[in-house]
Design an enzyme around this catalytic site. Structure first.
Site, PDB file in Angstrom:
ATOM      1  N   SER A 217      71.848  28.913  44.588  1.00  0.00           N
ATOM      2  CA  SER A 217      72.800  28.922  43.472  1.00  0.00           C
ATOM      3  C   SER A 217      73.881  29.985  43.581  1.00  0.00           C
ATOM      4  CB  SER A 217      72.054  29.095  42.151  1.00  0.00           C
ATOM      5  OG  SER A 217      71.305  30.288  42.159  1.00  0.00           O
ATOM      6  N   HIS A 245      71.300  22.319  42.311  1.00  0.00           N
ATOM      7  CA  HIS A 245      72.683  22.206  42.794  1.00  0.00           C
ATOM      8  C   HIS A 245      72.828  21.171  43.921  1.00  0.00           C
ATOM      9  CE1 HIS A 245      73.964  25.694  40.449  1.00  0.00           C
ATOM     10  NE2 HIS A 245      72.774  26.186  40.747  1.00  0.00           N
ATOM     11  N   LYS A 276      73.567  19.826  35.564  1.00  0.00           N
ATOM     12  CA  LYS A 276      74.701  20.121  36.461  1.00  0.00           C
ATOM     13  C   LYS A 276      75.404  18.808  36.834  1.00  0.00           C
ATOM     14  CE  LYS A 276      72.370  24.380  37.681  1.00  0.00           C
ATOM     15  NZ  LYS A 276      72.915  25.217  36.599  1.00  0.00           N
TER      16      LYS A 276
HETATM   17  N1  PMP Z   1      67.535  26.298  39.180  1.00  0.00           N
HETATM   18  C1  PMP Z   1      68.713  26.680  39.688  1.00  0.00           C
HETATM   19  C2  PMP Z   1      68.845  26.816  41.170  1.00  0.00           C
HETATM   20  C3  PMP Z   1      69.800  26.946  38.839  1.00  0.00           C
HETATM   21  O1  PMP Z   1      70.963  27.356  39.344  1.00  0.00           O
HETATM   22  C4  PMP Z   1      69.640  26.763  37.454  1.00  0.00           C
HETATM   23  C5  PMP Z   1      70.798  26.931  36.473  1.00  0.00           C
HETATM   24  N2  PMP Z   1      71.482  28.066  36.492  1.00  0.00           N
HETATM   25  C6  PMP Z   1      68.381  26.393  36.964  1.00  0.00           C
HETATM   26  C7  PMP Z   1      67.371  26.148  37.858  1.00  0.00           C
HETATM   27  C8  PMP Z   1      68.142  26.256  35.497  1.00  0.00           C
HETATM   28  O2  PMP Z   1      68.649  25.073  35.011  1.00  0.00           O
HETATM   29  P1  PMP Z   1      69.076  24.896  33.491  1.00  0.00           P
HETATM   30  O3  PMP Z   1      70.424  25.505  33.337  1.00  0.00           O
HETATM   31  O4  PMP Z   1      69.042  23.428  33.269  1.00  0.00           O
HETATM   32  O5  PMP Z   1      68.047  25.600  32.659  1.00  0.00           O
END
Ligand code: PMP
Length: 428
Positions: A217, A245, A276
């Site tokens: 991320s 992602h 996303k």
């Molecule tokens: N896993 C990863 C790799 C992320 O980047 C994110 C979001 N920032 C999440 C999980 C969490 O997802 P959510 O925003 O739906 O809670």
């Protein structure tokens, strides 16, 4: 101004401080840290360095309007910080499905999934996700954060070990911390390091779960899934991958990392977010019917949390259908990714190993990053600085997120501003 003048520009109240500074400020008043932090954020606003939580007055599209906290006016910006990778938040089919779901099922699900909050719409979404991920079944959660926390803490127990890539998302780490098991890490995307951890933990623990992000991320690079699978098989470990992602972005038809490596059906646990590319909210875990059934009863963030609202679920079902029937969206996203990566590289920026829709521009100096972000904001480009402790100090960065809906003008406006500011602060 040259790079050296950063010293005079940042006042003593905020100089050298970051979010880690306010974690532990021992005081008899347990709220003392909040007063200190409030003064810090006030000072960041005074100097126009506070870019967190900017308020949008429009959808999260390629251009947004925001309520600018520095001028208290509404203004347009090029949005380079949204994970709405395919532009589906405002896709007509997605919006229409949300409205229809509200009309039929109302505003909320009414209960947790096990005790009355599970509708046929939720089951339809589960089955669509399972099919998309090439797994037997799937379970949905209220966010990607809670699906990682719930899944990891349910499966990793006392005498088990969760073996994490060092750059895994915070939700995975939190899941490990909540579990009764042990957390170990290996160097980012480093197979020798992974094998070393597997070898050392082999005798010490019962079960071993290797956990990786499909697309990381903060760095936008892809995990080395085929080699990880070989090592997992060699040491009798299972694999969990977080597709937050990757879903909708990589793989021939946007099915994510296993599809990218032609390994569908070979990964034990495929988790991800629905927020996303899928553009709404929620999280999921796709896996065997046994794992999914177990999680329904033992993943506490699923068990004890109300099911997703019908509008979200309806929109998500439509979003998956759009991904499957409108491949041109992903094609356009990839045009934009390649255009930005190649141009930023040509300019001389350090992009790490960026290879997907997330592009880091490494700055490596907090003061410079603060000054650069202020200018970029003033110039009308909405992107995020990422400071320590989210990343190591030497790797502090600007982080861009690309979307299929970005126009050529959006990309060129962004490049022009980043090049100008990058030159001014000596990055290129
Ligand atoms: N896993 C990863 C790799 C992320 O980047 C994110 C979001 N920032 C999440 C999980 C969490 O997802 P959510 O925003 O739906 O809670």
């Amino acid at each position: 101004m040259c790079a050296d003048s950063t010293k005079e520009e940042i006042t003593i109240e905020i100089k050298g401080k970051d979010l880690s500074h306010f974690l532990e400020l021992p005081d008899r008043d347990i709220l003392a840290k909040t007063y200190a932090f409030h003064e810090f954020t006030d000072e960041l606003v005074n100097q126009q360095f506070h870019h967190w939580g900017r308020i949008l007055t429009s959808p999260s599209e390629h251009r947004v309007t925001i309520l600018d906290r520095y001028t208290n006016t509404e203004r347009e910006m090029v949005m380079m910080a949204s994970n709405n990778y395919l532009g589906l938040t405002t896709h007509p089919r997605v919006k229409e499905a949300a409205i229809k779901a509200v009309e039929k099922y109302g505003g909320g699900a009414g209960s947790v999934p096990l005790l009355g909050g599970r509708m046929d719409l939720h089951r339809e979404l589960e089955l669509k996700l399972a099919q998309m991920k090439g797994c037997e079944d799937a379970i949905i959660f209220s966010s990607g954060y809670s699906s990682n926390v719930g899944c990891v803490s349910a499966l990793v127990r006392q005498n088990d070990v969760a073996i994490n890539d060092r750059l895994n998302h915070a939700s995975i780490i939190d899941g490990c911390r909540l579990s009764g098991g042990t957390l170990r890490t290996f160097k980012h995307n480093d197979l020798n390091s992974l094998e070393k951890v597997l070898r050392v933990t082999d005798k010490e623990f019962n079960g071993k779960l290797i956990i990786v992000d499909g697309v990381f991320s903060m760095d936008g690079d892809i995990c080395r899934l085929p080699e990880i699978k070989e090592l997992a098989d060699k040491y009798g470990a299972k694999i969990m991958i977080d597709e937050a992602h990757a879903t909708g972005v990589i793989g021939q038809t946007g099915r994510g990392t296993p599809e990218h490596f032609q390994m569908e059906g070979q990964i034990d646990i495929v988790a991800g977010t629905l927020s996303k590319a899928l553009a709404v909210v929620g999280g999921f875990v796709a896996s065997s019917k046994e794992v999914v059934n177990y999680l329904r009863f033992y993943a506490r963030s699923h068990m004890f949390s109300t099911a997703l609202p019908p509008a979200a679920v309806g929109a998500l079902i439509a979003g998956i259908e759009v991904i499957q029937t409108e491949p041109e969206l992903r094609k356009k996203l990839w045009y934009n990714i390649n255009y930005m990566i190649s141009n930023l590289k040509k300019m001389g920026f350090d992009l790490g190993n960026a290879e997907t829709a997330i592009i880091p521009i490494i700055v490596g100096d907090n003061d410079k990053l603060m000054l650069m972000s202020r200018e970029i904001h003033q110039a009308g480009i909405f992107l995020n600085p990422v400071y320590y402790p989210a990343v190591p100090k030497k790797l502090s960065r600007l982080r861009l997120s690309l979307m299929a809906t970005h126009t050529q003008e959006d990309l060129d406006d962004t490049l022009e501003v980043i090049e100008r500011v990058g030159k001014k602060y000596g990055l290129i």
